[in-house]
Design a protein around this motif. Structure first.
Motif, PDB file in Angstrom:
ATOM      1  N   ILE A 287     -46.162  -1.726 -58.307  1.00  0.00           N
ATOM      2  CA  ILE A 287     -48.174  -1.297 -58.077  1.00  0.00           C
ATOM      3  C   ILE A 287     -47.927  -0.141 -58.339  1.00  0.00           C
ATOM      4  O   ILE A 287     -47.951   0.746 -57.463  1.00  0.00           O
ATOM      5  CB  ILE A 287     -48.522  -2.003 -56.708  1.00  0.00           C
ATOM      6  CG1 ILE A 287     -48.364  -3.405 -56.398  1.00  0.00           C
ATOM      7  CG2 ILE A 287     -50.123  -1.639 -56.433  1.00  0.00           C
ATOM      8  CD1 ILE A 287     -49.081  -4.440 -54.967  1.00  0.00           C
ATOM      9  N   GLY A 288     -49.250   0.347 -59.385  1.00  0.00           N
ATOM     10  CA  GLY A 288     -49.864   2.285 -59.090  1.00  0.00           C
ATOM     11  C   GLY A 288     -49.087   2.564 -60.392  1.00  0.00           C
ATOM     12  O   GLY A 288     -48.836   1.351 -61.269  1.00  0.00           O
ATOM     13  N   CYS A 289     -48.384   3.799 -60.026  1.00  0.00           N
ATOM     14  CA  CYS A 289     -47.889   4.171 -61.151  1.00  0.00           C
ATOM     15  C   CYS A 289     -46.008   3.452 -61.313  1.00  0.00           C
ATOM     16  O   CYS A 289     -45.222   3.342 -60.106  1.00  0.00           O
ATOM     17  CB  CYS A 289     -47.241   5.764 -60.896  1.00  0.00           C
ATOM     18  SG  CYS A 289     -46.541   6.181 -62.040  1.00  0.00           S
ATOM     19  N   VAL A 290     -45.888   3.173 -62.207  1.00  0.00           N
ATOM     20  CA  VAL A 290     -44.823   2.577 -62.612  1.00  0.00           C
ATOM     21  C   VAL A 290     -43.790   3.393 -62.022  1.00  0.00           C
ATOM     22  O   VAL A 290     -42.439   2.650 -61.898  1.00  0.00           O
ATOM     23  CB  VAL A 290     -44.108   1.878 -63.911  1.00  0.00           C
ATOM     24  CG1 VAL A 290     -45.475   0.832 -64.205  1.00  0.00           C
ATOM     25  CG2 VAL A 290     -44.471   2.827 -65.193  1.00  0.00           C
ATOM     26  N   MET A 299     -46.751  10.985 -54.225  1.00  0.00           N
ATOM     27  CA  MET A 299     -48.011  11.128 -53.781  1.00  0.00           C
ATOM     28  C   MET A 299     -48.847   9.550 -53.148  1.00  0.00           C
ATOM     29  O   MET A 299     -48.034   8.600 -53.982  1.00  0.00           O
ATOM     30  CB  MET A 299     -48.602  11.593 -54.218  1.00  0.00           C
ATOM     31  CG  MET A 299     -48.430  13.067 -54.965  1.00  0.00           C
ATOM     32  SD  MET A 299     -50.037  13.957 -55.541  1.00  0.00           S
ATOM     33  CE  MET A 299     -50.304  13.511 -57.317  1.00  0.00           C
ATOM     34  N   GLU A 300     -49.487   9.490 -52.575  1.00  0.00           N
ATOM     35  CA  GLU A 300     -49.635   8.246 -52.236  1.00  0.00           C
ATOM     36  C   GLU A 300     -50.555   7.597 -53.093  1.00  0.00           C
ATOM     37  O   GLU A 300     -50.778   6.218 -53.424  1.00  0.00           O
ATOM     38  CB  GLU A 300     -50.670   8.361 -50.088  1.00  0.00           C
ATOM     39  CG  GLU A 300     -51.396   6.911 -50.310  1.00  0.00           C
ATOM     40  CD  GLU A 300     -49.689   6.237 -49.232  1.00  0.00           C
ATOM     41  OE1 GLU A 300     -50.547   4.929 -49.617  1.00  0.00           O
ATOM     42  OE2 GLU A 300     -48.889   7.084 -48.830  1.00  0.00           O
ATOM     43  N   LYS A 301     -51.972   8.740 -54.069  1.00  0.00           N
ATOM     44  CA  LYS A 301     -52.046   8.168 -55.140  1.00  0.00           C
ATOM     45  C   LYS A 301     -51.503   7.348 -55.832  1.00  0.00           C
ATOM     46  O   LYS A 301     -51.907   6.079 -56.542  1.00  0.00           O
ATOM     47  CB  LYS A 301     -52.968   9.290 -55.727  1.00  0.00           C
ATOM     48  CG  LYS A 301     -53.726   8.372 -56.358  1.00  0.00           C
ATOM     49  CD  LYS A 301     -54.617   9.863 -56.517  1.00  0.00           C
ATOM     50  CE  LYS A 301     -56.014   9.504 -57.952  1.00  0.00           C
ATOM     51  NZ  LYS A 301     -56.211  10.832 -58.511  1.00  0.00           N
ATOM     52  N   VAL A 318     -50.128  12.393 -70.976  1.00  0.00           N
ATOM     53  CA  VAL A 318     -49.091  12.576 -69.909  1.00  0.00           C
ATOM     54  C   VAL A 318     -49.605  11.601 -68.884  1.00  0.00           C
ATOM     55  O   VAL A 318     -51.061  11.800 -69.311  1.00  0.00           O
ATOM     56  CB  VAL A 318     -49.103  13.634 -69.166  1.00  0.00           C
ATOM     57  CG1 VAL A 318     -49.943  14.397 -68.910  1.00  0.00           C
ATOM     58  CG2 VAL A 318     -47.558  13.477 -68.303  1.00  0.00           C
ATOM     59  N   ALA A 319     -48.973  10.285 -68.364  1.00  0.00           N
ATOM     60  CA  ALA A 319     -49.711   9.748 -67.963  1.00  0.00           C
ATOM     61  C   ALA A 319     -48.971   9.764 -65.949  1.00  0.00           C
ATOM     62  O   ALA A 319     -47.975   8.918 -65.945  1.00  0.00           O
ATOM     63  CB  ALA A 319     -49.545   7.911 -68.124  1.00  0.00           C
ATOM     64  N   CYS A 320     -49.607  10.371 -65.627  1.00  0.00           N
ATOM     65  CA  CYS A 320     -49.252  11.239 -64.222  1.00  0.00           C
ATOM     66  C   CYS A 320     -50.343  12.546 -63.368  1.00  0.00           C
ATOM     67  O   CYS A 320     -51.439  12.209 -63.962  1.00  0.00           O
ATOM     68  CB  CYS A 320     -47.589  11.968 -64.758  1.00  0.00           C
ATOM     69  SG  CYS A 320     -47.340  13.170 -62.823  1.00  0.00           S
ATOM     70  N   PHE A 321     -50.037  11.774 -62.330  1.00  0.00           N
ATOM     71  CA  PHE A 321     -51.612  12.515 -61.124  1.00  0.00           C
ATOM     72  C   PHE A 321     -51.073  13.637 -60.680  1.00  0.00           C
ATOM     73  O   PHE A 321     -51.930  14.282 -60.462  1.00  0.00           O
ATOM     74  CB  PHE A 321     -51.364  11.687 -60.012  1.00  0.00           C
ATOM     75  CG  PHE A 321     -52.129   9.925 -60.634  1.00  0.00           C
ATOM     76  CD1 PHE A 321     -53.461   9.643 -61.003  1.00  0.00           C
ATOM     77  CD2 PHE A 321     -51.807   9.064 -59.511  1.00  0.00           C
ATOM     78  CE1 PHE A 321     -54.003   9.152 -60.984  1.00  0.00           C
ATOM     79  CE2 PHE A 321     -52.035   7.770 -60.191  1.00  0.00           C
ATOM     80  CZ  PHE A 321     -52.992   7.251 -60.786  1.00  0.00           C
TER      81      PHE A 321
END
Length: 324
Positions: A287-290, A299-301, A318-321
């Motif tokens: 769940i969330g970032c694969v 990170m928690e996000k 890019v797909a990154c927080f």
């Protein structure tokens, strides 16, 4: 700067495969091989697709060719949707696309002579006489660096590199515009790999081809590609121009892949990005970032939300927080 022509557009493409249940009580499960991919492929370019085994590279290529039916999403070829094409309309679409397979021996009929293998798609799709087809077979063999008398031999009489040249000649038989190359040099010796890659580049210039080049070898992709898309668990985590992506990888997964490339100059400092664990199951992606289960910067996000592919600069997405 002239705007490039988009040949193929992919919007939110998904390819899920149901898993057979052991009992009626067991919950239905699916393998999410391609999970919401959106990319554009420009005419005349080579788009490299990289990632670990199980990241969905080959499934993406086969879904574009409609060898695998998409679960959801849209594919546009020259602006026209193709996912609902059937019969002669589908055949007309496929005539513009061909595939070069990973194992050249397995993709060639061992009971047919090389001339017949290359001529077969011409007989089915082109209005050429027998003499014209034979002449074209001879010309294609010459283009890929094989003698004319190769048409009278069987696949087992050739080396792996020669068989891949035959596979390339067959792919060119009906004058396609777009070629999907699925690990075309991974089964070949390193010295032969460079010959086949250079041949593909020469043919691209001569026949104005567009390539989707699938590989797990980043060194090979760097040699042939104009842009590179990095896949992880069926999703694009980074997409960018080759020069920028290799010089300044943004996603932690891309950084880890590039740090794993063997170096020639041992005096040159090399930053190794730690990556732990195995690729999660596509039946039960995180769940969330694969990538969060293996990411050193999690990170928690990342555990709660799924990042979307965003432009960080003119050349890279890019797909990154980390870049919010």
């Amino acid at each position: 700067m002239t705007e490039r022509e988009v040949l193929l557009e992919i919007h939110h493409l998904k390819a899920y495969f149901p898993v057979k249940r052991k009992s009626m009580k067991e919950e239905k499960k699916v393998v999410k091989a391609v999970d919401d991919i959106s990319i554009e492929i420009f005419r005349g370019e080579t788009l490299g697709i990289v990632g670990e085994s199980g990241s969905g590279k080959s499934t993406l290529g086969r879904t574009i060719l409609k060898l695998v039916e998409p679960t959801d999403g849209e594919i546009l070829y020259k602006g026209q949707p193709i996912q609902h094409l059937k019969g002669r309309h589908l055949q007309k679409y496929r005539n513009q696309m061909q595939m070069i397979f990973q194992d050249p021996f397995a993709s060639l009929n061992p009971r047919m002579r090389i001339g017949s293998i290359i001529e077969e798609p011409m007989a089915l799709q082109l209005t050429l006489s027998k003499e014209e087809r034979k002449k074209r077979v001879s010309e294609l063999l010459q283009k890929v660096g094989l003698p004319e008398d190769a048409m009278y031999k069987f696949p087992h009489e050739f080396s792996g590199g020669q068989r891949q040249r035959i596979g390339i000649a067959r792919a060119l038989a009906i004058n396609p515009e777009f070629i999907i190359a699925d690990e075309p040099v991974s089964a070949l010796d390193v010295s032969i790999q460079s010959q086949v890659l250079n041949l593909m580049l020469d043919l691209q210039d001569e026949f104005h081809l567009t390539y989707l080049f699938i590989s797990h070898d980043l060194s090979v992709v760097k040699h042939i590609s104009d842009r590179v898309a990095v896949l992880y668990l069926g999703r694009v985590v980074e997409l960018g121009a080759k020069k920028e992506l290799y010089a300044n990888p943004l996603h932690p997964y891309t950084q880890a892949l590039l740090s794993a490339i063997p170096v020639v100059n041992f005096d040159e400092p090399k930053q190794v990005v730690p990556i732990q664990g195995e690729l999660p199951s596509p039946m039960n992606p995180p769940i969330g970032c694969v990538f969060h289960t293996r990411c050193p910067f999690v990170m928690e996000k990342c555990r709660l939300e799924r990042p979307t592919l965003q432009h960080l600069n003119a050349q890279q997405q890019v797909a990154c927080f980390l870049y919010d």
